[in-house]
Scaffold this active site. Structure first.
Site, mmCIF file in Angstrom:
data_model
loop_
_atom_site.group_PDB
_atom_site.id
_atom_site.type_symbol
_atom_site.label_atom_id
_atom_site.label_comp_id
_atom_site.label_asym_id
_atom_site.label_seq_id
_atom_site.Cartn_x
_atom_site.Cartn_y
_atom_site.Cartn_z
ATOM 1 C CB VAL A 144 -0.983 0.005 1.193
ATOM 2 C CG1 VAL A 144 -1.891 1.226 1.128
ATOM 3 C CG2 VAL A 144 -1.831 -1.267 1.204
ATOM 4 C CB VAL B 233 -14.128 -0.782 5.319
ATOM 5 C CG1 VAL B 233 -15.252 -1.730 4.911
ATOM 6 C CG2 VAL B 233 -13.930 -0.812 6.825
ATOM 7 N N GLY C 195 -0.955 -9.847 -4.279
ATOM 8 C CA GLY C 195 -0.889 -8.814 -3.226
ATOM 9 C C GLY C 195 -2.225 -8.552 -2.560
ATOM 10 C CD GLU D 182 -4.754 -8.580 5.551
ATOM 11 O OE1 GLU D 182 -4.013 -8.031 6.371
ATOM 12 O OE2 GLU D 182 -5.314 -7.964 4.632
ATOM 13 C CE LYS E 278 -10.931 -5.333 4.925
ATOM 14 N NZ LYS E 278 -10.623 -6.194 3.779
HETATM 15 N N1 HSE Z 1 -6.529 -9.155 2.634
HETATM 16 C C1 HSE Z 1 -7.478 -8.115 2.422
HETATM 17 C C2 HSE Z 1 -8.488 -8.599 1.404
HETATM 18 C C3 HSE Z 1 -6.772 -6.887 1.938
HETATM 19 O O1 HSE Z 1 -8.220 -9.612 0.766
HETATM 20 O O2 HSE Z 1 -9.540 -8.001 1.251
HETATM 21 C C4 HSE Z 1 -7.624 -5.657 1.938
HETATM 22 O O3 HSE Z 1 -8.058 -5.331 3.230
#
Ligand code: HSE
Length: 412
Positions: A12, A127, A182, A185, A200
């Site tokens: 990010v 979120v 990417g 997590e 979220k």
């Molecule tokens: N790992 C999270 C997802 C990244 O796949 O939505 C964004 O918050």
């Protein structure tokens, strides 16, 4: 001129630098002034990358620099993000973050400090990745009582479920693919066990109630038990399996959960595939409104962070007043919430098993697939979850039934 610092040069953080560079003119026009990135904090060095000229390994360089008015936290995780963000706010710097763990765990406190210091703590990217959802709840949907929030809030699991369903690709292979892109997590359990979606929905429910909905109180189930056979039954019903974060607000009572659900075709969330996320809000005047877009990935997430940078720079010394207090919002027991479930039954005697389903659930509609033997599925009526579960217990004692293979909530 606004001087900013970025904490973290990962997916990010590097995206934020890229968005700021690619859209510099436009962003500065919206911000109504030049925006200069003076520092990027990271443990690593980046030889050959122009960012190396502004890399620092010491947060105090940023904290003690009075020129820095805004800190962008995109490191993720609670430590050391929490202490960095808190000290930045206490020293009178605004903070923008994409860090849902931080916002879900400490959001209310950090917002209070921002208000006391007349700066801002903004978290649009926490979120729904690139989807504007925090600002719309906070600043646009101000004439409605929100009755429900339902979201596909995790890009990784949505990507995985879509691929498993459409292409029959194996779980591990799809997860690896999502990691390479990417989306995932650092610890994929955060995605597949539903913890990320839980943070979220806690954030969205807190904004809707204006109190703190604690993520620890939210019933959370991931996608690790979802098989391609479940998906076949969902398809027979005209739906597909999605991981949903959902919160309901009725008559002063609030509930929230994260769990896979069979989303039927008449629900707009059923069309949300791949890494896309969507949040469906129900307002008591507005009715349904859906926000849709890329929920993960470098540039979409960075785009949301940069929108906060623009907002913070434009509102220097003006707290934007996000309503979310430190008062705890109690949640209803999930057992008291009404649900309907898809149930897969393994039988030794199909007729006896079907008769038992009819006796306990009042339905003769059973679903069968040639790809699974000695089993059928049915959909329960809609009743309190505790009542459905009691009757499922009863099913286990019936003649002809060997066991329950899986249950998945239905979402109409
Ligand atoms: N790992 C999270 C997802 C990244 O796949 O939505 C964004 O918050």
């Amino acid at each position: 001129m606004a001087v900013i610092a970025i904490l973290g040069y990962g997916t990010v953080g590097s995206g934020v630098v890229e968005v700021m560079r690619s859209n510099k003119e436009l962003i500065e026009s919206k911000a109504e002034q030049p925006v200069n990135i003076k520092y990027v904090l990271d443990l690593r060095d980046f030889p050959g990358d122009p960012v190396q000229d502004i890399i620092t390994h010491n947060f105090d360089d940023i904290l003690n620099d009075d020129q820095v008015e805004l800190v962008v936290e995109v490191m993720g995780g609670i430590n050391p993000a929490y202490s960095f963000v808190k000290s930045a706010l206490l020293s009178g710097k605004s903070v923008c973050t994409s860090n849902k763990e931080l916002v879900a765990a400490h959001g209310a406190e950090l917002m209070r400090i921002a208000k006391e210091k007349n700066v801002n703590f903004l978290f649009e990217a926490s979120v729904g990745g690139g989807i504007p959802i925090i600002r719309p709840i906070n600043r646009s949907i101000t004439s409605d009582r929100i009755e429900a929030v339902t979201g596909i809030l995790n890009g990784t699991t949505n990507y995985m479920l879509t691929k498993m369903d459409a292409e029959g690709i194996d779980y591990d292979e799809v997860l690896k693919d999502a990691q390479e892109k990417g989306y995932a997590e650092r610890d994929p359990a955060a995605d597949v066990e539903g913890h990320d979606a839980c943070r979220k929905i806690a954030i969205l429910a807190s904004l809707a109630t204006e109190k703190t909905v604690s993520y620890e109180d939210i019933y959370t189930e991931g996608i690790t038990n979802i098989s391609t056979t479940d998906m076949l039954y969902a398809k027979m019903l005209g739906g597909s399996v999605k991981l949903l974060g959902k919160a309901g607000f009725e008559n002063g009572r609030v509930w929230a959960r994260v769990a896979p659900a069979v989303v039927l075709a008449n629900n707009p969330l059923s069309m949300v595939n791949d890494v896309f996320n969507a949040i469906l809000l129900k307002g008591n005047m507005l009715g349904d409104v859906m926000f849709y877009g890329r929920g993960a990935g470098k540039l979409p997430t960075a785009s949301a962070v940069v929108s906060d940078i623009v907002d913070a720079v434009r509102h220097k010394n003006v707290n934007l007043g996000i309503k979310w207090s430190e008062d705890k919002q109690e949640l209803m027991d999930i057992d008291d919430v009404n649900v309907s479930k898809l149930v897969r039954v393994e039988y030794s005697d199909k007729d006896k098993a079907a008769a038992c389903v009819k006796r306990l659930f009042g339905t003769e509609n059973i679903l069968e697939t040639e790809e699974a033997f000695d089993e059928f599925a049915f959909v329960t009526d809609c009743a309190k979850e505790s009542d459905i579960n009691d009757r499922l217990e009863g099913l286990l004692n019936c003649d002809g039934i060997n066991g329950i293979l899986n249950t998945i909530r239905m979402e109409g």
